[in-house]
Design an enzyme around this catalytic site. Structure first.
Site, PDB file in Angstrom:
ATOM      1  N   ARG A 522       0.881  -1.152   0.000  1.00  0.00           N
ATOM      2  CA  ARG A 522       0.000   0.000   0.000  1.00  0.00           C
ATOM      3  C   ARG A 522       0.918   1.199   0.000  1.00  0.00           C
ATOM      4  O   ARG A 522       1.769   1.317   0.870  1.00  0.00           O
ATOM      5  CB  ARG A 522      -0.815  -0.024   1.303  1.00  0.00           C
ATOM      6  CG  ARG A 522      -2.254   0.327   1.170  1.00  0.00           C
ATOM      7  CD  ARG A 522      -2.985  -0.092   2.438  1.00  0.00           C
ATOM      8  NE  ARG A 522      -3.982  -1.120   2.157  1.00  0.00           N
ATOM      9  CZ  ARG A 522      -5.202  -0.850   1.713  1.00  0.00           C
ATOM     10  NH1 ARG A 522      -5.577   0.379   1.518  1.00  0.00           N
ATOM     11  NH2 ARG A 522      -6.052  -1.822   1.468  1.00  0.00           N
ATOM     12  N   VAL A 528      -1.081  -1.999  -4.120  1.00  0.00           N
ATOM     13  CA  VAL A 528      -0.386  -2.852  -5.080  1.00  0.00           C
ATOM     14  C   VAL A 528      -0.801  -4.302  -4.885  1.00  0.00           C
ATOM     15  O   VAL A 528      -0.853  -4.799  -3.759  1.00  0.00           O
ATOM     16  CB  VAL A 528       1.142  -2.733  -4.909  1.00  0.00           C
ATOM     17  CG1 VAL A 528       1.858  -3.505  -6.014  1.00  0.00           C
ATOM     18  CG2 VAL A 528       1.573  -1.283  -4.907  1.00  0.00           C
ATOM     19  N   LYS A 542      -0.637  -1.894  -9.708  1.00  0.00           N
ATOM     20  CA  LYS A 542      -0.972  -0.821  -8.781  1.00  0.00           C
ATOM     21  C   LYS A 542      -2.255  -0.108  -9.217  1.00  0.00           C
ATOM     22  O   LYS A 542      -2.309   0.491 -10.293  1.00  0.00           O
ATOM     23  CB  LYS A 542       0.177   0.192  -8.713  1.00  0.00           C
ATOM     24  CG  LYS A 542      -0.135   1.343  -7.779  1.00  0.00           C
ATOM     25  CD  LYS A 542       1.120   1.992  -7.274  1.00  0.00           C
ATOM     26  CE  LYS A 542       0.801   2.906  -6.108  1.00  0.00           C
ATOM     27  NZ  LYS A 542       1.961   3.320  -5.371  1.00  0.00           N
ATOM     28  N   ASP A 635       9.188   9.737  -2.377  1.00  0.00           N
ATOM     29  CA  ASP A 635       8.834   8.783  -1.333  1.00  0.00           C
ATOM     30  C   ASP A 635       9.864   7.654  -1.271  1.00  0.00           C
ATOM     31  O   ASP A 635       9.528   6.482  -1.370  1.00  0.00           O
ATOM     32  CB  ASP A 635       7.419   8.234  -1.570  1.00  0.00           C
ATOM     33  CG  ASP A 635       6.848   7.579  -0.308  1.00  0.00           C
ATOM     34  OD1 ASP A 635       7.448   7.743   0.778  1.00  0.00           O
ATOM     35  OD2 ASP A 635       5.819   6.898  -0.415  1.00  0.00           O
TER      36      ASP A 635
END
Ligand SMILES: *[C@@H]1O[C@H](CO)[C@@H](O)[C@H](O)[C@H]1NC(C)=O
Ligand SMILES: *[C@@H]1O[C@H](CO)[C@@H](O)[C@H](O)[C@H]1NC(C)=O
Ligand SMILES: *[C@@H]1O[C@H](CO)[C@@H](O)[C@H](O)[C@H]1NC(C)=O
Ligand SMILES: *[C@@H]1O[C@H](CO)[C@@H](O)[C@H](O)[C@H]1NC(C)=O
Ligand SMILES: *[C@@H]1O[C@H](CO)[C@@H](O)[C@H](O)[C@H]1NC(C)=O
Length: 803
Positions: A522, A528, A542, A635
């Protein structure tokens, strides 16, 4: 204009009484282009004289459904005929012969026959010389030029040879052929040098997925869009199974491509290409120069430090030294002191005197020094058995500069030159507005001004527009000017980048209706799932959450940016799905899972951890490539660093900051925050501009986690003996331990993950921690760039001047 008239008439012929055969004893004349022509029964192809230049014609088979006829075969590409009184004749003897105005034969089939013959143009574009019983004496399919049509076989005898350029149809430098080991290869055959560049030349055939055992040597493009070769190579075009016209062309830039014919636009579009890293094609940048790929400017060449370009309009001539080469010799008189300069992640293919297996950089350097002027420098790459391969080079050829290459080059220069010469401008921020170097346009000849030629040129540029670089330029322009590029263009680009469009139904099937049991992760913007595609491949799928909603065109535009990313340390995206409000991305599935899974167990030894740190840096450096900062990850965390079967890292989930709502990046407040607590740079919190340095920060944290085995999400106890035990965040914990320890050995020991049980290299821990601490500086300007990090982690560090 003559050709337009010809075209018009062609169309008429196709519908009326066009003939597809030439009988024995008759001829076609270059002077009667409208009547002296063969047209296939279905009207798709014609055979006649094609104008290639001012008063220059080649007898050709052409595909006629395109806006302008596309030559698919030529009899006399290197010896065009005069536009006056040249003829093609089928003689009574059975010979098919091209005769120039001067009555010299330029080409013939050298056939003879006692029985009645005729020349026939088939519906598939094959021109045949056959008897009335159907015995074939000669056919154009047996001697292709640069194009293979569906059903036409590439064999031992029949290879493809590229054209000189998109405007000059004479023989070029790139050949697609079967080598003596039964493997289908691409060869550059230039005026002075020649080398194979596809498949990867330094791999064995089996590593490249090819077999050397099938002696039939046949390759074939089928009408569904599959390209199959007897050596086991197999590839499908992105529109596999669609019924349309196709061709495979060895393009003038050395890349074999499959094109599909777009009926509506009456144009050929790329649906597959053999080579995705354009600098791996040989012969583009000459001696002493390097080929680099820039996502917007495309392919460029530049000189190595201490060298200057010979002819800026022709990079194949390469660069020449700015110093006296005698200075590299070991003779008594000229023994100048020499030194080496590192060119990170650069490859020069071939031309080593011998390959040495060495334990260190110093050893390789000594070998090169002792070889005197027989060694101009060396390439060093780590091999899998924990030593290095050392390649002392006699000349610098086939150079390429690419973050995906995992070796370095060390250039030998007189110390004087090394100190006085500038490093080549490559990563300089000024390049954003100006071109670094001339585009590779050596194939393009300046045409003479002439109306027919102008027309030809216009035609050629229509074809040329399909070249990827051109597409990129146009697309970039559209993107920049904020115009909404139409879907067609994006589809074209997506297929050129090898993306597949999946149906929502297939992906739903693959994941059993996006069921919980298939969920594997996630992340930002979606969940995903692991899924099995219709072709039995496992994929990570995804499903983007609905607040990532955006228009289809915009989604496709962003996607095409991601599609151009191609790096061994980035996860491979296979395709996408846009249907209604559904937005889904399909990636390769990594059996080994993510770095996060391994950090909690102690299955990652030191070497693997170090390799993961280096690989991740390279992947991110590539994402941030050059100064465009065209893709920020935003990220970076262990969950997004996946491991392949060799524990090489592959960064996942990149490009999402672009796919998600773009305005959020520019906006302010909470909504703009991306990323994960513990890994987020201070800029997010303090509302400062977001640059690639946010990824550098997160990377630093991940590295600290890998070294210490401690989580960035928790606080850790620090024993301040006199003042008792205090809790610290990971970064402060590390720096406080270092500051409190008297010597390196102590802090390395105090910091290193206890699960490693002392099994690590002190120098590597030291360098990793130092780099990581630079990465997590609060002031983003104090942090290095990702490519600097990648350089610092190269064996023996950056800007290293030896001796
Ligand atoms: C095409 O290139 C060849 C080789 O460079 C050259 O000899 C020929 O003149 C060119 N033809 C045209 C039409 O420019
Ligand atoms: C060799 O390749 C041909 C063509 O692809 C194929 O038909 C044949 O079965 C292959 N032979 C062997 C022994 O694999
Ligand atoms: C091409 O498609 C066929 C049929 O779906 C499949 O069997 C084959 O594996 C595909 N080849 C590649 C290289 O994906
Ligand atoms: C090929 O070699 C000749 C003779 O050494 C040289 O003059 C010429 O510049 C070379 N051509 C290229 C393209 O390197
Ligand atoms: C020249 O330099 C080489 C390499 O440093 C060394 O081996 C050689 O002895 C030197 N020759 C003289 C004459 O100093």
């Amino acid at each position: 204009m003559a050709i337009q008239v010809l075209l018009l008439l062609l169309t008429c012929f196709a519908t009326s009484a066009a003939k597809d055969t030439l009988s024995q004893g008759s001829s076609l004349s270059v002077e009667k282009p409208t009547t002296d022509i063969l047209v296939s029964a279905n009207g798709d192809f014609s055979a006649g004289f094609f104008q290639v230049g001012d008063n220059a014609f080649c007898f050709s088979v052409m595909f006629t459904r395109s806006q302008t006829p596309t030559p698919v075969w030529m009899a006399n590409r290197d010896q065009p005929l005069n536009g006056k009184s040249s003829t093609l004749s089928l003689l009574k003897s059975g010979n098919l012969i091209l005769i120039d105005a001067g009555r010299t034969p330029f080409w013939s089939t050298t056939t003879s026959s006692s029985s009645e013959l005729h020349l026939k143009l088939n519906n598939n574009g094959n021109l045949l010389l056959q008897t009335s019983q159907g015995t074939v004496l000669w056919q154009s399919f047996d001697s292709p030029t640069d194009t293979l049509l569906p059903g036409q076989k590439l064999t031992d005898q029949a290879f493809l040879l590229s054209s000189r350029s998109t405007t000059n149809f004479s023989s070029g430098f790139y050949k697609l052929f079967f080598d003596t080991d039964n493997v289908l290869k691409c060869l550059y055959k230039g005026p002075n040098i020649s080398s194979v560049y596809w498949p990867t030349p330094y791999n064995t055939a089996s590593t490249n997925g090819r077999s050397t055992f099938n002696i039939s040597r046949i390759a074939l493009l089928d009408s569904y869009g599959a390209f199959l070769s007897s050596d086991g190579f197999q590839s499908n075009s992105t529109d596999y199974l669609a019924t349309l016209h196709r061709k495979l062309v060895m393009d003038p830039d050395g890349n074999p491509r499959i094109y599909s014919f777009n009926q509506n636009r009456k144009m050929w579009e790329v649906t597959w290409q053999a080579i995705n890293a354009p600098c791996t094609v040989h012969g583009l940048c000459g001696a002493n120069s390097l080929c680099a790929y820039h996502p917007v400017n495309g392919r460029t060449c530049y000189c190595m430090q201490g060298f200057k370009v010979k002819d800026p309009n022709d990079w194949t001539q390469g660069c020449v030294p700015e110093f006296d080469e005698e200075q590299l010799s070991c003779s008594r008189k000229k023994n100048a002191s020499i030194d080496f300069v590192i060119l990170p992640s650069t490859e020069f293919y071939g031309y080593e005197s011998k390959v040495y297996n060495v334990a260190s950089l110093i050893q390789c350097r000594n070998i090169c020094t002792q070889l005197c002027d027989n060694c101009k420098g060396f390439q060093l790459s780590f091999n899998n058995i924990r030593t290095y391969n050392c390649y002392p080079k006699t000349v610098w050829l086939n150079g390429r500069d690419s973050p995906d290459f995992s070796g370095d080059t060390y250039l030998k220069l007189p110390k004087q030159t090394l100190l006085s010469s500038k490093k080549p401008l490559k990563h300089s921020p000024m390049e954003c507005s100006s071109r670094l170097s001339q585009p590779l346009d050596r194939f393009y000849q300046k045409p003479r001004r002439n109306s027919t030629l102008n027309f030809l040129l216009w035609f050629a540029s229509a074809v040329g527009a399909l070249e990827l670089t051109a597409i990129l330029a146009v697309w970039f322009f559209l993107f920049r000017t904020n115009k909404q590029p139409d879907h067609e263009d994006q589809r074209l680009l997506l297929s050129a980048t090898g993306f597949q469009r999946f149906s929502y139904a297939e992906l739903k099937r693959a994941t059993k209706g996006f069921s919980h049991s298939h969920e594997i992760g996630r992340g930002s913007g979606g969940v995903v799932y692991k899924g099995k595609l219709d072709d039995d491949r496992f994929a990570a799928i995804k499903l983007l959450s609905s607040d990532a909603n955006q228009g289809e065109a915009e989604f496709l535009a962003e996607l095409s940016t991601i599609g151009m990313l191609n790096h061994m340390n980035l996860i491979d995206m296979w395709g996408y799905c846009v249907e209604g409000k559904h937005r889904v991305l399909v990636y390769e599935y990594m059996e080994h899972g993510s770095l996060a899974d391994y950090l909690s167990s102690n299955t990652l030894d030191w070497k693997k951890r170090f390799d993961v740190a280096v690989g991740t840096a390279k992947g991110l450096a590539y994402l941030h490539e050059e100064c465009l900062e065209w893709v920020l990850h935003c990220d970076v965390k262990p969950q997004n660093i996946l491991l392949d079967s060799n524990f090489q890292p592959k960064v996942a989930d990149f490009g999402l900051s672009k796919l998600l709502n773009r305005d959020e990046r520019a906006g302010s407040g909470f909504s703009r925050i991306r990323g994960t607590r513990g890994y987020m740079a201070p800029e997010w919190v303090y509302n400062l501009p977001i640059t690639s340095k946010v990824d550098v920060y997160s990377y630093g944290i991940v590295v600290l986690e890998m070294v210490t085995g401690k989580s960035a999400m928790e606080t850790h106890s620090l024993d301040l003996s006199s003042r008792g035990i205090e809790q610290r965040r990971l970064v402060t914990w590390v720096s406080d331990v270092i500051n409190g320890a008297p010597k390196t050995e102590f802090w390395v020991e105090a910091i290193a993950d206890p699960k490693l049980e002392g099994e690590y290299e002190i120098s590597q821990v030291e360098v990793l921690v130092k780099v990581a601490l630079q990465c997590v500086q609060d002031d983003m300007n104090q942090r290095p760039s990702m490519s600097q990090v990648a350089e610092m982690l190269q064996p023996h560090g950056k800007t290293l001047l030896l001796c």
